[in-house]
Design a protein around this motif. Sequence first.
Motif, PDB file in Angstrom:
ATOM      1  N   ALA A  57     -42.847  70.348   1.406  1.00  0.00           N
ATOM      2  CA  ALA A  57     -41.209  69.845   1.628  1.00  0.00           C
ATOM      3  C   ALA A  57     -40.408  70.026   0.026  1.00  0.00           C
ATOM      4  O   ALA A  57     -40.464  71.330  -0.068  1.00  0.00           O
ATOM      5  N   ILE A  58     -39.901  69.153  -0.316  1.00  0.00           N
ATOM      6  CA  ILE A  58     -38.838  69.415  -1.467  1.00  0.00           C
ATOM      7  C   ILE A  58     -39.048  70.188  -2.493  1.00  0.00           C
ATOM      8  O   ILE A  58     -38.549  71.273  -2.692  1.00  0.00           O
ATOM      9  N   SER A  59     -40.338  69.938  -3.083  1.00  0.00           N
ATOM     10  CA  SER A  59     -40.673  70.582  -4.383  1.00  0.00           C
ATOM     11  C   SER A  59     -40.976  72.362  -3.810  1.00  0.00           C
ATOM     12  O   SER A  59     -40.430  73.103  -4.543  1.00  0.00           O
ATOM     13  N   ALA A  60     -41.574  72.384  -2.877  1.00  0.00           N
ATOM     14  CA  ALA A  60     -41.751  73.684  -2.313  1.00  0.00           C
ATOM     15  C   ALA A  60     -40.437  74.507  -1.876  1.00  0.00           C
ATOM     16  O   ALA A  60     -40.036  75.711  -2.169  1.00  0.00           O
ATOM     17  N   ALA A  61     -39.494  73.737  -1.266  1.00  0.00           N
ATOM     18  CA  ALA A  61     -38.418  74.213  -0.993  1.00  0.00           C
ATOM     19  C   ALA A  61     -37.433  74.727  -2.329  1.00  0.00           C
ATOM     20  O   ALA A  61     -36.839  75.970  -2.240  1.00  0.00           O
ATOM     21  N   LEU A  62     -37.351  73.804  -3.626  1.00  0.00           N
ATOM     22  CA  LEU A  62     -36.708  74.094  -4.664  1.00  0.00           C
ATOM     23  C   LEU A  62     -37.602  75.409  -5.353  1.00  0.00           C
ATOM     24  O   LEU A  62     -36.677  76.359  -5.786  1.00  0.00           O
ATOM     25  N   GLY A  63     -38.738  75.583  -5.203  1.00  0.00           N
ATOM     26  CA  GLY A  63     -39.465  76.400  -5.906  1.00  0.00           C
ATOM     27  C   GLY A  63     -39.252  77.780  -5.108  1.00  0.00           C
ATOM     28  O   GLY A  63     -39.248  78.884  -5.946  1.00  0.00           O
ATOM     29  N   ALA A  64     -39.041  77.791  -3.829  1.00  0.00           N
ATOM     30  CA  ALA A  64     -38.592  79.127  -3.138  1.00  0.00           C
ATOM     31  C   ALA A  64     -37.211  79.609  -3.466  1.00  0.00           C
ATOM     32  O   ALA A  64     -37.207  80.778  -3.673  1.00  0.00           O
ATOM     33  N   LEU A  65     -36.235  78.580  -3.773  1.00  0.00           N
ATOM     34  CA  LEU A  65     -35.022  79.110  -3.959  1.00  0.00           C
ATOM     35  C   LEU A  65     -34.901  79.781  -5.398  1.00  0.00           C
ATOM     36  O   LEU A  65     -34.306  80.530  -5.819  1.00  0.00           O
ATOM     37  N   LEU A 230     -32.640  84.557  11.231  1.00  0.00           N
ATOM     38  CA  LEU A 230     -33.699  84.053  10.744  1.00  0.00           C
ATOM     39  C   LEU A 230     -33.744  82.635  10.605  1.00  0.00           C
ATOM     40  O   LEU A 230     -34.672  81.970  10.829  1.00  0.00           O
ATOM     41  N   PHE A 231     -32.505  81.929  10.458  1.00  0.00           N
ATOM     42  CA  PHE A 231     -32.412  80.310  10.604  1.00  0.00           C
ATOM     43  C   PHE A 231     -32.884  80.067  11.771  1.00  0.00           C
ATOM     44  O   PHE A 231     -33.382  78.835  12.021  1.00  0.00           O
ATOM     45  N   GLY A 232     -32.157  80.730  13.022  1.00  0.00           N
ATOM     46  CA  GLY A 232     -32.523  80.004  14.161  1.00  0.00           C
ATOM     47  C   GLY A 232     -33.961  80.540  14.622  1.00  0.00           C
ATOM     48  O   GLY A 232     -34.264  79.773  15.398  1.00  0.00           O
ATOM     49  N   VAL A 233     -34.314  81.702  14.194  1.00  0.00           N
ATOM     50  CA  VAL A 233     -35.909  82.039  14.543  1.00  0.00           C
ATOM     51  C   VAL A 233     -37.057  80.991  13.935  1.00  0.00           C
ATOM     52  O   VAL A 233     -37.772  80.295  14.531  1.00  0.00           O
ATOM     53  N   TYR A 234     -36.573  80.935  12.614  1.00  0.00           N
ATOM     54  CA  TYR A 234     -37.727  80.389  11.596  1.00  0.00           C
ATOM     55  C   TYR A 234     -37.375  78.713  11.320  1.00  0.00           C
ATOM     56  O   TYR A 234     -38.211  77.954  11.659  1.00  0.00           O
ATOM     57  N   THR A 235     -36.341  78.427  11.067  1.00  0.00           N
ATOM     58  CA  THR A 235     -36.035  77.128  10.434  1.00  0.00           C
ATOM     59  C   THR A 235     -36.085  76.197  11.812  1.00  0.00           C
ATOM     60  O   THR A 235     -36.587  75.042  11.634  1.00  0.00           O
ATOM     61  N   ILE A 236     -35.535  76.531  12.964  1.00  0.00           N
ATOM     62  CA  ILE A 236     -35.593  75.698  13.934  1.00  0.00           C
ATOM     63  C   ILE A 236     -36.979  75.516  14.436  1.00  0.00           C
ATOM     64  O   ILE A 236     -37.486  74.409  14.831  1.00  0.00           O
ATOM     65  N   GLY A 358     -35.977  83.185   0.042  1.00  0.00           N
ATOM     66  CA  GLY A 358     -36.047  81.813  -0.582  1.00  0.00           C
ATOM     67  C   GLY A 358     -34.995  80.634  -0.140  1.00  0.00           C
ATOM     68  O   GLY A 358     -35.323  79.435   0.117  1.00  0.00           O
ATOM     69  N   VAL A 359     -33.839  81.072   0.199  1.00  0.00           N
ATOM     70  CA  VAL A 359     -32.729  80.406   0.884  1.00  0.00           C
ATOM     71  C   VAL A 359     -33.179  79.825   2.332  1.00  0.00           C
ATOM     72  O   VAL A 359     -33.272  78.633   2.769  1.00  0.00           O
ATOM     73  N   LEU A 360     -33.804  80.777   2.867  1.00  0.00           N
ATOM     74  CA  LEU A 360     -34.478  80.372   3.996  1.00  0.00           C
ATOM     75  C   LEU A 360     -35.690  79.539   4.278  1.00  0.00           C
ATOM     76  O   LEU A 360     -35.810  78.586   5.192  1.00  0.00           O
ATOM     77  N   PHE A 361     -36.415  79.737   3.252  1.00  0.00           N
ATOM     78  CA  PHE A 361     -37.682  78.865   3.165  1.00  0.00           C
ATOM     79  C   PHE A 361     -37.085  77.531   2.785  1.00  0.00           C
ATOM     80  O   PHE A 361     -37.760  76.368   3.150  1.00  0.00           O
ATOM     81  N   PHE A 362     -36.375  77.340   2.048  1.00  0.00           N
ATOM     82  CA  PHE A 362     -35.484  76.368   1.148  1.00  0.00           C
ATOM     83  C   PHE A 362     -34.996  75.645   2.603  1.00  0.00           C
ATOM     84  O   PHE A 362     -35.155  74.256   2.604  1.00  0.00           O
ATOM     85  N   SER A 363     -34.119  76.102   3.323  1.00  0.00           N
ATOM     86  CA  SER A 363     -33.722  75.395   4.425  1.00  0.00           C
ATOM     87  C   SER A 363     -34.437  74.873   5.655  1.00  0.00           C
ATOM     88  O   SER A 363     -34.440  73.941   6.054  1.00  0.00           O
ATOM     89  N   ALA A 364     -35.690  75.808   5.621  1.00  0.00           N
ATOM     90  CA  ALA A 364     -36.749  75.189   6.730  1.00  0.00           C
ATOM     91  C   ALA A 364     -37.337  74.115   6.170  1.00  0.00           C
ATOM     92  O   ALA A 364     -37.531  73.076   6.846  1.00  0.00           O
TER      93      ALA A 364
END
Length: 446
Positions: A57-65, A230-236, A358-364
């Motif tokens: 979750a959050i910590s991994a998202a911030l780490g990716a960004l 990639l937001f549509g492919v991966y985040t969703i 990083g941005v995409l991993f964060f959004s996911a």
Amino acid sequence: MSTKQQSTWTKTIVASMTSYIDAGSIVAGAAGLSLWEAYLGMGSVQLGMLAAFSSNAISAALGALIGGYICDRFGRKLVYTYDLVFYMLGMLLIVFAVNFPMLFAGYCVVGLSVGADVVASWTLIAENAPAKNRAKHCGSAQVAWALGPAVVLVMSVILGGLGLLGNRIVFAHLIVVALITWILRLRMPESDSWIANKEKEQELIAKGLWRKPRMRDLFIGPNLKGVMFLFGVYTIWNLCAGTMGFFLPYIYEKVGGVSNATANALTVGLFLTSALSTLTLFMRLADRYSRRVIYRVVACLFIAAWSIFLLPEQSLTMPLLVTFAILVGINNGSGQQAFYQMWGSELFPARYRASAQGVLFFSARVFLGFWSLCLPVITESFGFKVAAIFLVAFATISMLIGTIFNPNTAGKTLEQIEAERYGSVGTSPLSVNEQTGEQPQEYMAT
């Protein structure tokens, strides 16, 4: 096999081990959560904090960004080399935790490290891979991603009689894997693609023909198209995958009506199917045959899997649950995440490549966090069948976006793909028209 090929595969395998320790840390945390709850007397708030700030979750998202920005600005090797040191320190805090602050700090440090390391490693795999075999190399990370949870779950079953000590040992084995990986990484060079890009960038900046990259450049022009795709492919898609990762035992037990042991066995089978799928489908076919067809077929299997839970609960027999595990396993190994990992490097210039991931991993991870808050409420209020309707919808949207806008990148070098997407004047310094000295235009120069 030539020395060069051996060297390339060595880089790929070492980088792929990140996926093993990332996915392994998520599952190890989930497997031992009830044991830590009893040991530390944690309440719902503390459990929620661990879930929110874990590797999932959050910590991994911030780490990716943060890690993505550092990778593009200062080099892949900076993150690649030192990140695992922090990962091991975080794991040590978990292994020897005697109170909640130690455990929580360990989760946060591990999560930050995992997020940064995934971005660096996935970028390096794609940049080092031969153009004709990029999918084969990228798929190795998906194999490791599946094996990590499988090994952790098997260890958790074998060591279950030791109670909390068994879970500490499971976490400790990830430290050993990380240490071996870190030692091997010390011998690995910086990405040739990043070095070439940086040298060109500095040369053009000195001539006044370019400027330093900015994060906001990701949200304009061709970069924005790549991010939205990639937001549509991966985040969703990840809304479904994250549901599976965190809630699958609950789904098996409460909706499928099976025992905890059976639920764990089904989950192990799912991850082993994922590894087998990557080896036999994605790695063997995605460099040789139509990626659009492969993507569409495997993504449709994911839709079919979640559609099983639209059936009446009394119809959810063991054969159907096994079918669900197999279909989801095939998708996990050769579906949206495998393609996302590859496309995340292919669709962006070197100067933005890791930052975009990083941005995409964060959004996911952030969107998954919001969905994870909503899912229990939906299930409790309306039943899991309503939640399954949402999951089928998410899987369908991801399938359609990936199929309709599937990029033609197979067999092409990253430089060729960049030239096709950005033209002679684009966001990459490698695409500046040096014959005319033309200044980058529109969004490129502003």
